[in-house]
Structure formats: C-alpha cells, structure tokens
Scaffold this motif. Structure first.
Motif, PDB file in Angstrom:
ATOM      1  N   GLU A   1       0.859  -1.183   0.000  1.00  7.29           N
ATOM      2  CA  GLU A   1       0.000   0.000   0.000  1.00  7.29           C
ATOM      3  C   GLU A   1       0.898   1.236   0.000  1.00  7.29           C
ATOM      4  N   THR A   2       0.728   2.080  -0.999  1.00  4.07           N
ATOM      5  CA  THR A   2       1.528   3.300  -1.082  1.00  4.07           C
ATOM      6  C   THR A   2       0.637   4.482  -0.719  1.00  4.07           C
ATOM      7  N   TYR A   3       1.083   5.243   0.253  1.00  6.83           N
ATOM      8  CA  TYR A   3       0.322   6.390   0.745  1.00  6.83           C
ATOM      9  C   TYR A   3       1.079   7.679   0.460  1.00  6.83           C
ATOM     10  N   ALA A   4       0.345   8.685   0.004  1.00  5.10           N
ATOM     11  CA  ALA A   4       0.906  10.007  -0.252  1.00  5.10           C
ATOM     12  C   ALA A   4       0.385  10.976   0.807  1.00  5.10           C
ATOM     13  N   LEU A   5       1.259  11.844   1.271  1.00  2.87           N
ATOM     14  CA  LEU A   5       0.872  12.811   2.293  1.00  2.87           C
ATOM     15  C   LEU A   5       0.028  13.912   1.668  1.00  2.87           C
ATOM     16  N   ASP A   6      -1.146  14.118   2.217  1.00  3.39           N
ATOM     17  CA  ASP A   6      -2.010  15.229   1.830  1.00  3.39           C
ATOM     18  C   ASP A   6      -1.669  16.390   2.756  1.00  3.39           C
ATOM     19  N   HIS A   7      -0.896  17.334   2.260  1.00  2.00           N
ATOM     20  CA  HIS A   7      -0.425  18.426   3.107  1.00  2.00           C
ATOM     21  C   HIS A   7      -1.570  19.313   3.582  1.00  2.00           C
ATOM     22  N   GLY A   8      -2.660  19.330   2.834  1.00  2.51           N
ATOM     23  CA  GLY A   8      -3.784  20.178   3.220  1.00  2.51           C
ATOM     24  C   GLY A   8      -4.446  19.743   4.508  1.00  2.51           C
ATOM     25  N   VAL A   9      -4.509  18.430   4.723  1.00  3.47           N
ATOM     26  CA  VAL A   9      -5.165  17.915   5.928  1.00  3.47           C
ATOM     27  C   VAL A   9      -4.168  17.273   6.892  1.00  3.47           C
ATOM     28  N   GLY A  10      -2.912  17.074   6.428  1.00  4.86           N
ATOM     29  CA  GLY A  10      -1.878  16.566   7.323  1.00  4.86           C
ATOM     30  C   GLY A  10      -1.922  15.087   7.587  1.00  4.86           C
ATOM     31  N   HIS A  11      -2.525  14.309   6.683  1.00  6.43           N
ATOM     32  CA  HIS A  11      -2.457  12.860   6.860  1.00  6.43           C
ATOM     33  C   HIS A  11      -2.335  12.191   5.495  1.00  6.43           C
ATOM     34  N   TYR A  12      -2.094  10.865   5.519  1.00  5.32           N
ATOM     35  CA  TYR A  12      -1.855  10.125   4.284  1.00  5.32           C
ATOM     36  C   TYR A  12      -3.171   9.707   3.623  1.00  5.32           C
ATOM     37  N   ARG A  13      -3.113   9.683   2.292  1.00  2.78           N
ATOM     38  CA  ARG A  13      -4.196   9.128   1.500  1.00  2.78           C
ATOM     39  C   ARG A  13      -3.623   7.996   0.650  1.00  2.78           C
TER      40      ARG A  13
END
Length: 207
Positions: free
Chosen positions: A164-176
C-alpha cells in the motif's frame, strides 16, 4: 525468578525523557533494540525471517532506483538504507523511529539520526503483531513529521501479498492511499521516483 521480574526494579525505570542529544550518546547495541516515542524508550517488535528477507529485497530495489535517479539528476543525491534512525521531531519530547527501509536525501554522516525533512519515503514491513503500530501510530507520526510517502508492505510466510503506497495530503496533514499494489499488478511505480518492482523476488521468500 524469570527475566521479566529480574528487570522490574525501581532503578530500571527510565529516569528522564530521552532527547536527541542523549540518544546519540547511547551505545549502538541499545539503540538497535528500541525506538523513542515522545521521549520514552519503546522496545522494537522483532521480525521473522520472511520479513527480514522482504526488507532486504525491497532495500535492493529502492537502492537501485536511488542510484539510477541520482545518475540522471546528480543534484538529487538519494540514498536508501534499512533501519536508519530518523528523528521525527525533538520538541516538546523527541520521537525517533527506525523504519524498515528509508529513501532519503544525502546528508552528512554526522547528521544522525536523520531529520525527517531529509526523508522522501519510509517503508514498513508489517505483520500481525505490528499492524496496530504500523497502521495507526507510525502512520500518524510519519505524516505529522511531513514525510511525503509511506509504504506499508504485507507479507505472508512465502510472499509479499500487497504494497500500500500512501501520499501525504499536506492540506489535511495525513496520508491518502495512492495505490494498492499486488503481485503482477505493477512492475514500476513513480512514488516518488521510478522504482522497478521485481515481483519474482517478492513472491518467493522461501530459501
């Protein structure tokens, strides 16, 4: 008297919060066994032979990708390593983790633990006894530290069953979740650099 009762003595209680400065002074044998979470020493979960083999093979793939990327763009200077110490934050109380594999920008050898802002990707090979830590605690911590990519690798006795590869969503501060890779579904990913996945090496973990 068993080992746990021999250990459970008042003098063995951690006397003070661990800082990055004190961590650097600890012997390597001790640092390999523990991580630091909000200033407290936490024993690392042990891994089995299949997980260690997975870690080694993934490291080879990320290291090859780092070398090829750096050859194309010498200013990138990327490295990959296993069990490298990463300081996620040092205030108000230090948190220092040892991801199974890390892809990071070149940093001076004396800059250890590596600050989180040098790290591009962290990889954790998870197992039933570590799934809560990897999916909850570490996912939150790596995101809070601003690490752009998090790979969570599931493994059985004989093969890697998914990445599972997760990218950091800087807008909300967690991974998607970016992609859920399974054997045969992808042979290269661009997360965050082009990485060739040799599934034959990840689906035959029995020597």
């Amino acid at each position: 008297m068993t080992t746990i009762f021999e250990w459970a003595r008042p003098e063995n209680i951690q006397p003070e919060s661990i800082t990055v400065g004190t961590w650097r002074k600890f012997p390597e044998d001790f640092r390999r066994l523990v991580e630091v979470v909000n200033g407290d020493a936490v024993r690392r979960e042990s891994s089995n032979s299949h997980e260690r083999r997975t870690t080694h093979r993934l490291l080879t793939m990320l290291a090859d990708a780092a070398r090829e990327h750096t050859a194309r763009d010498p200013s990138a200077r990327l490295n990959a390593a296993r069990n490298v110490e990463v300081v996620l934050w040092d205030v108000p109380r230090a948190t220092i983790r040892r991801p199974d594999v890390a892809l990071f920008e070149h940093s001076p050898p004396d800059l250890r633990p590596i600050p989180a802002w040098h790290v591009r990707t962290v990889v954790e090979v998870t197992s039933p006894n570590r799934v809560k830590t990897d999916r909850l605690a570490k996912m939150y911590e790596y995101a809070a530290a601003g690490i752009p990519w998090y790979w969570l690798v599931s493994v059985s006795d004989t093969e890697v069953t998914g990445i599972e590869t997760y990218a950091l969503d800087h807008g909300v501060g967690h991974y998607r979740l970016a992609r859920h890779l399974k054997p045969g579904t992808a042979f290269a990913v661009d997360l965050p650099i082009r990485i060739e996945l040799n599934w034959d090496r990840l689906t035959d973990l029995v020597l």
